[in-house]
Motif scaffolding. Structure first.
Motif, PDB file in Angstrom:
ATOM      1  N   TRP A   4       0.535  -1.368  -1.112  1.00  0.00           N
ATOM      2  CA  TRP A   4       1.533  -1.114  -2.048  1.00  0.00           C
ATOM      3  C   TRP A   4       1.437  -0.159  -2.688  1.00  0.00           C
ATOM      4  CZ3 TRP A   4       5.269  -3.922   0.107  1.00  0.00           C
ATOM      5  CH2 TRP A   4       5.146  -5.219   0.862  1.00  0.00           C
ATOM      6  N   ILE A  61       5.663 -12.250  -0.322  1.00  0.00           N
ATOM      7  CA  ILE A  61       5.969 -11.934   1.238  1.00  0.00           C
ATOM      8  C   ILE A  61       4.900 -12.425   1.529  1.00  0.00           C
ATOM      9  CG2 ILE A  61       4.417  -9.778   1.093  1.00  0.00           C
ATOM     10  CD1 ILE A  61       6.702  -8.701   3.555  1.00  0.00           C
ATOM     11  N   THR A  88       9.611 -13.331   3.396  1.00  0.00           N
ATOM     12  CA  THR A  88      10.411 -12.740   2.119  1.00  0.00           C
ATOM     13  C   THR A  88      10.973 -14.158   1.699  1.00  0.00           C
ATOM     14  OG1 THR A  88      12.162 -12.168   2.387  1.00  0.00           O
ATOM     15  CG2 THR A  88      10.098 -10.038   2.619  1.00  0.00           C
ATOM     16  N   VAL A 113      10.795  -9.060  -1.197  1.00  0.00           N
ATOM     17  CA  VAL A 113       9.731  -8.681  -2.475  1.00  0.00           C
ATOM     18  C   VAL A 113       9.409  -8.342  -3.369  1.00  0.00           C
ATOM     19  CG1 VAL A 113       8.379  -7.810   0.312  1.00  0.00           C
ATOM     20  CG2 VAL A 113       9.800  -5.850  -1.734  1.00  0.00           C
ATOM     21  N   ASP A 148       7.037  -2.810  -3.015  1.00  0.00           N
ATOM     22  CA  ASP A 148       7.095  -1.534  -2.198  1.00  0.00           C
ATOM     23  C   ASP A 148       7.797  -0.407  -2.863  1.00  0.00           C
ATOM     24  OD1 ASP A 148       9.626  -2.611  -2.746  1.00  0.00           O
ATOM     25  OD2 ASP A 148      10.602  -1.893  -0.388  1.00  0.00           O
ATOM     26  N   GLU A 159       5.087   1.281   0.891  1.00  0.00           N
ATOM     27  CA  GLU A 159       4.135  -0.148   1.835  1.00  0.00           C
ATOM     28  C   GLU A 159       3.461   0.298   3.443  1.00  0.00           C
ATOM     29  OE1 GLU A 159       6.091  -1.112   4.792  1.00  0.00           O
ATOM     30  OE2 GLU A 159       7.120   0.883   4.917  1.00  0.00           O
ATOM     31  N   ASN A 163       5.831  -3.485   7.437  1.00  0.00           N
ATOM     32  CA  ASN A 163       6.893  -3.965   8.265  1.00  0.00           C
ATOM     33  C   ASN A 163       6.296  -2.230   9.608  1.00  0.00           C
ATOM     34  OD1 ASN A 163       8.850  -2.717   9.339  1.00  0.00           O
ATOM     35  ND2 ASN A 163       9.438  -1.157   8.358  1.00  0.00           N
ATOM     36  N   TYR A 223      12.337  -6.456   4.907  1.00  0.00           N
ATOM     37  CA  TYR A 223      11.593  -6.502   3.032  1.00  0.00           C
ATOM     38  C   TYR A 223      12.822  -7.104   3.053  1.00  0.00           C
ATOM     39  CZ  TYR A 223       7.766  -3.671   4.171  1.00  0.00           C
ATOM     40  OH  TYR A 223       6.225  -3.081   4.543  1.00  0.00           O
TER      41      TYR A 223
END
Length: 363
Positions: free
Chosen positions: A124, A234, A255, A261, A265, A269, A272, A281
């Motif tokens: 993150w 998440i 999520t 989230v 993010d 991030e 994904n 998200y």
């Protein structure tokens, strides 16, 4: 472009260069230059709107001095120039120039520090940041990273920003630990604080067995301070394995039902797995995916299929096809990569196909 979903990488800021400088002049004289040249094409077929396409010539360039008593200076930029455009403004997202790195670093015995614009790859906290980061590996089997970032930027071929964007009024603080308590096991607890926005706390566990079997279990929660917004969370689970040259992966992402989230993010991030993954998200999103990657000579073929069921009982399905080919027989560090993405949403107006093609030379 999204990061590949197979494999786990861990980057360290503590590695030492072999060539040491004795004077400031030597540090600049013996510095290293690296970079990449890319021809990039991006085309989108919108099934209910106007299509778009563009091509760019893309340059990444970096210079770093040789170490002088552990100190180094670095400067890097990314530049994209339009070579083709189907419609006016199609190429805007990939054209421009950004100084991505401008830093002073120190690397000593078990300790490192970087001040200035730098690339960061943490949970993150990713892409390029104007930051101070401190690293240490003095604890057994542990690498610690602590830092403060005041602004960030993305500099990809399909998202080249023209400046760094401030992170709120007071920036963000982060603390990340990578702990290897046993062979094949890596634990990654972390904490992120963005003043008056959110506090994020997470734990990621990666296990890699000698047989090629791998497992990821990752959970993060976000305590959101923004009035009117819900907290977020998440969960990410992935099982992967290898059969010769064939790599397989299956994963699930979920999520929070209300907050998604929850600002996790904001600073970057890397969960994904899709090329697009528009709904991964979003609030109350449940995403599953299956992937395969096969290496055959100089070629690597990939397939990823998945589905996101998100708020309002809506769904989005995505198929990614990838092809990478190493052109080392023509020139060392020359390669070509193709990515095709098909996005099928409940609303026909959100359906589209995307094709990217990139010829890349690194030096």
């Amino acid at each position: 472009m999204k990061k590949r979903y197979l494999g786990v990488a861990m980057l360290s800021l503590l590695g030492m260069h072999n060539v040491q400088a004795d004077t400031l002049a030597d540090a600049f004289k013996n510095g290293t230059v690296s970079g990449d040249l890319n021809l990039y094409y991006n085309g989108i077929d919108n099934r209910s709107a106007a299509d778009s396409a563009y091509g760019t010539g893309f340059l990444g360039l970096k210079y770093e001095t040789a170490p002088l008593n552990g100190l180094q200076l670095g400067l890097a930029l990314r530049h994209g120039s339009e070579v083709y455009e189907k419609n006016s403004d199609d190429s805007d997202e990939g054209v421009g120039t950004l100084v991505t790195e401008a830093y002073m670093s120190y690397r000593g015995d078990g300790f490192g520090a970087v001040l200035g614009r730098q690339e960061i790859d943490l949970e993150w906290v990713a892409d390029f940041h104007e930051a101070l980061t401190l690293t240490s590996d003095t604890l057994p089997n542990t690498e610690l990273t602590a830092g403060y970032s005041r602004s960030l930027a993305v500099a990809d071929e399909d998202d080249l920003q023209d400046s760094f964007t401030d992170i709120g009024d007071d920036g963000a603080w982060f603390l990340d630990a990578k702990i290897a308590p046993a062979e094949g096991l890596l634990l990654n607890p972390y904490y992120i604080h963005e003043d008056e926005v959110f506090d994020g706390l997470g734990l990621k566990a990666d296990f890699e067995h000698g047989s090629g079997l791998g497992l990821t279990a990752h959970y993060a929660t976000s305590d959101v301070d923004v009035t009117g917004e819900a907290d977020g969370a998440i969960l990410h689970l992935e099982l992967r394995g290898a059969l010769g040259e064939l790599a397989l992966a299956a994963g699930y992402i979920q999520t929070d039902k209300q907050g998604g989230v929850g600002h996790l993010d904001d600073l970057g991030e890397n969960i994904n797995p899709f090329e697009e993954g528009n709904q991964v998200y979003e609030a109350d999103a449940q995403t599953w995916y299956l992937g395969a990657e096969y290496s055959l000579g100089h070629a690597t073929l990939g397939l990823l299929v998945g589905n996101s069921d998100y708020a309002g009982n809506a769904e989005e399905r995505e198929i990614n096809l990838t092809l990478g080919y190493d052109l080392a027989e023509i020139a060392e560090n020359l390669s070509v990569d193709l990515v095709y993405a098909d996005i099928d949403a409940d609303a026909a107006s959100d359906d589209y196909e995307k094709l990217t093609l990139m010829l890349s030379y690194a030096f």
